[in-house]
Design an enzyme around this catalytic site. Structure first.
Site, PDB file in Angstrom:
ATOM      1  N   GLY A  63       0.770  -1.229   0.000  1.00 36.31           N
ATOM      2  CA  GLY A  63       0.000   0.000   0.000  1.00 36.31           C
ATOM      3  C   GLY A  63       0.800   1.276   0.000  1.00 36.31           C
ATOM      4  O   GLY A  63       0.247   2.349   0.252  1.00 36.31           O
ATOM      5  N   GLY A  64       2.096   1.221  -0.275  1.00 35.07           N
ATOM      6  CA  GLY A  64       2.904   2.428  -0.262  1.00 35.07           C
ATOM      7  C   GLY A  64       2.565   3.378  -1.396  1.00 35.07           C
ATOM      8  O   GLY A  64       1.923   2.986  -2.384  1.00 35.07           O
ATOM      9  N   ASN A  98       1.708  -8.899  -0.154  1.00 34.75           N
ATOM     10  CA  ASN A  98       2.744  -8.159   0.561  1.00 34.75           C
ATOM     11  C   ASN A  98       2.102  -6.982   1.291  1.00 34.75           C
ATOM     12  O   ASN A  98       1.388  -6.195   0.679  1.00 34.75           O
ATOM     13  CB  ASN A  98       3.800  -7.657  -0.431  1.00 34.75           C
ATOM     14  CG  ASN A  98       4.814  -6.721   0.195  1.00 34.75           C
ATOM     15  OD1 ASN A  98       5.032  -5.624  -0.288  1.00 34.75           O
ATOM     16  ND2 ASN A  98       5.446  -7.155   1.266  1.00 34.75           N
ATOM     17  N   ASN A 150       5.407  -3.709  -8.196  1.00 36.01           N
ATOM     18  CA  ASN A 150       5.807  -4.358  -6.948  1.00 36.01           C
ATOM     19  C   ASN A 150       6.292  -5.785  -7.149  1.00 36.01           C
ATOM     20  O   ASN A 150       7.112  -6.281  -6.372  1.00 36.01           O
ATOM     21  CB  ASN A 150       4.648  -4.350  -5.955  1.00 36.01           C
ATOM     22  CG  ASN A 150       4.505  -3.014  -5.244  1.00 36.01           C
ATOM     23  OD1 ASN A 150       4.798  -1.973  -5.815  1.00 36.01           O
ATOM     24  ND2 ASN A 150       4.056  -3.054  -4.007  1.00 36.01           N
ATOM     25  N   HIS A 206      11.061  -4.757   4.426  1.00 34.75           N
ATOM     26  CA  HIS A 206       9.633  -4.982   4.235  1.00 34.75           C
ATOM     27  C   HIS A 206       9.303  -5.563   2.865  1.00 34.75           C
ATOM     28  O   HIS A 206       8.262  -6.176   2.688  1.00 34.75           O
ATOM     29  CB  HIS A 206       8.919  -3.645   4.431  1.00 34.75           C
ATOM     30  CG  HIS A 206       7.431  -3.726   4.467  1.00 34.75           C
ATOM     31  ND1 HIS A 206       6.744  -4.531   5.357  1.00 34.75           N
ATOM     32  CD2 HIS A 206       6.475  -3.097   3.725  1.00 34.75           C
ATOM     33  CE1 HIS A 206       5.433  -4.389   5.163  1.00 34.75           C
ATOM     34  NE2 HIS A 206       5.250  -3.534   4.177  1.00 34.75           N
ATOM     35  N   TRP A 207      10.185  -5.364   1.921  1.00 30.89           N
ATOM     36  CA  TRP A 207       9.901  -5.713   0.519  1.00 30.89           C
ATOM     37  C   TRP A 207      10.634  -7.001   0.143  1.00 30.89           C
ATOM     38  O   TRP A 207      11.487  -7.017  -0.728  1.00 30.89           O
ATOM     39  CB  TRP A 207      10.326  -4.555  -0.370  1.00 30.89           C
ATOM     40  CG  TRP A 207       9.417  -4.306  -1.529  1.00 30.89           C
ATOM     41  CD1 TRP A 207       8.194  -4.845  -1.752  1.00 30.89           C
ATOM     42  CD2 TRP A 207       9.683  -3.426  -2.622  1.00 30.89           C
ATOM     43  NE1 TRP A 207       7.664  -4.364  -2.924  1.00 30.89           N
ATOM     44  CE2 TRP A 207       8.554  -3.489  -3.467  1.00 30.89           C
ATOM     45  CE3 TRP A 207      10.745  -2.603  -2.950  1.00 30.89           C
ATOM     46  CZ2 TRP A 207       8.476  -2.741  -4.647  1.00 30.89           C
ATOM     47  CZ3 TRP A 207      10.663  -1.859  -4.109  1.00 30.89           C
ATOM     48  CH2 TRP A 207       9.544  -1.928  -4.955  1.00 30.89           C
TER      49      TRP A 207
END
Length: 281
Positions: free
Chosen positions: A35-36, A103, A44, A261-262
């Site tokens: 959701g960035g 994610n 993504n 996080h990724w």
């Protein structure tokens, strides 16, 4: 390696347009992005789509509020809103059940969809999902940075660069300027600026609704689940992996060293191999 053709379409779900890319053949796997600011499905999962398409029918939507899909997300029940629309995508594509890979925000969507309609989800892969212990303690520094992006003077390239390089990944220098600039351009779409898809919860009830550890259904969810968490995640706390392991009856957990996080981007080769193996056994 065979390169599969990627097809693109827009499907109509609950009066909203949802963009969907698709490639490969075999069991259906839906990749749900985070959701960035400026996020989208194809960007993504740029390092994962082709490898996974060697084994699966890979479906990559832009979730509501992002990319080429209709903008806006319900602030009353964000995870439920996202899950309802992704379930609608499955309906429009004629898919009774699918593997869901999510994610962060996409992981929250995947888990909520499985809790609401477990018969529609064959297996789950969750990478640092949101909503795990979110109403307990202070939010992480990375999450505060994420939620502040559209406030305090509005979106700026430097704010996004700081978020991505300082909080999204372990090795910020590995993220090319071109990726950050592309996400920045997407993040300043006037419709997104007017109604950001990821905002602070609208009240305590919404906050509790977004905390999966308060959902009693978690303990009886039968879906085989793989939880993957970067050990250095600065957005969603890695302690969430243990919480899900304690509550989900059929969950395996993988903590990935030197990773933020990724996970699917930073450790793409590992992620692709582990995910393909989990979904095929």
């Amino acid at each position: 390696m065979t390169t599969n053709t990627i097809t693109e379409r827009t499907v109509r779900v609950k009066g909203k347009d949802i963009f969907v890319a698709e490639t490969g053949s075999g069991p259906a796997v839906v990749l749900l992005h985070g959701g960035g600011p400026g996020a989208s499905g194809m960007s993504n999962y740029a390092r994962n789509i082709e490898p996974l398409a060697e084994h699966f029918r890979v479906i990559v939507p832009d979730m509501p509020g992002y990319g080429r899909s209709t903008k806006g997300v319900s602030r009353r029940d964000p995870f439920g809103y996202l899950a309802d629309h992704i379930r609608g995508v499955l309906d429009e594509l004629g898919i009774d059940s699918a593997h869901l890979v999510g994610n962060s925000y996409g992981g929250s969507c995947a888990l909520r969809l499985a809790l609401d309609t477990p018969h529609r989800v064959t297996k789950l892969v969750l990478m640092g999902p949101g909503g795990v212990g979110t109403s307990r303690g202070l939010p992480s520094e990375g999450l505060r940075s994420l939620l502040a992006y559209y406030g305090g003077g509005g979106p700026r390239l430097e704010k996004l660069r700081t978020f991505i390089r300082s909080y999204l990944v372990h090795d910020g220098d590995a993220v090319p300027d071109s990726l950050i600039e592309a996400r920045y351009r997407a993040s300043i779409d006037p419709e997104v600026v007017a109604n950001p898809p990821l905002q602070r919860p609208a009240g305590l009830r919404t906050l509790w609704r977004m905390d999966f550890t308060r959902d009693r259904r978690l303990g009886s969810l039968p879906t085989p689940t793989l939880v993957i968490w970067g050990r250095d995640d600065k957005v969603n706390k890695p302690s969430g992996a243990a919480m899900l392991s304690d509550r989900l009856p059929n969950a395996d957990v993988l903590l990935v060293a030197n990773t933020g996080h990724w996970v699917q981007w930073e450790r793409a080769e590992l992620f692709n191999a582990v995910t393909a193996a989990f979904l095929t056994t």
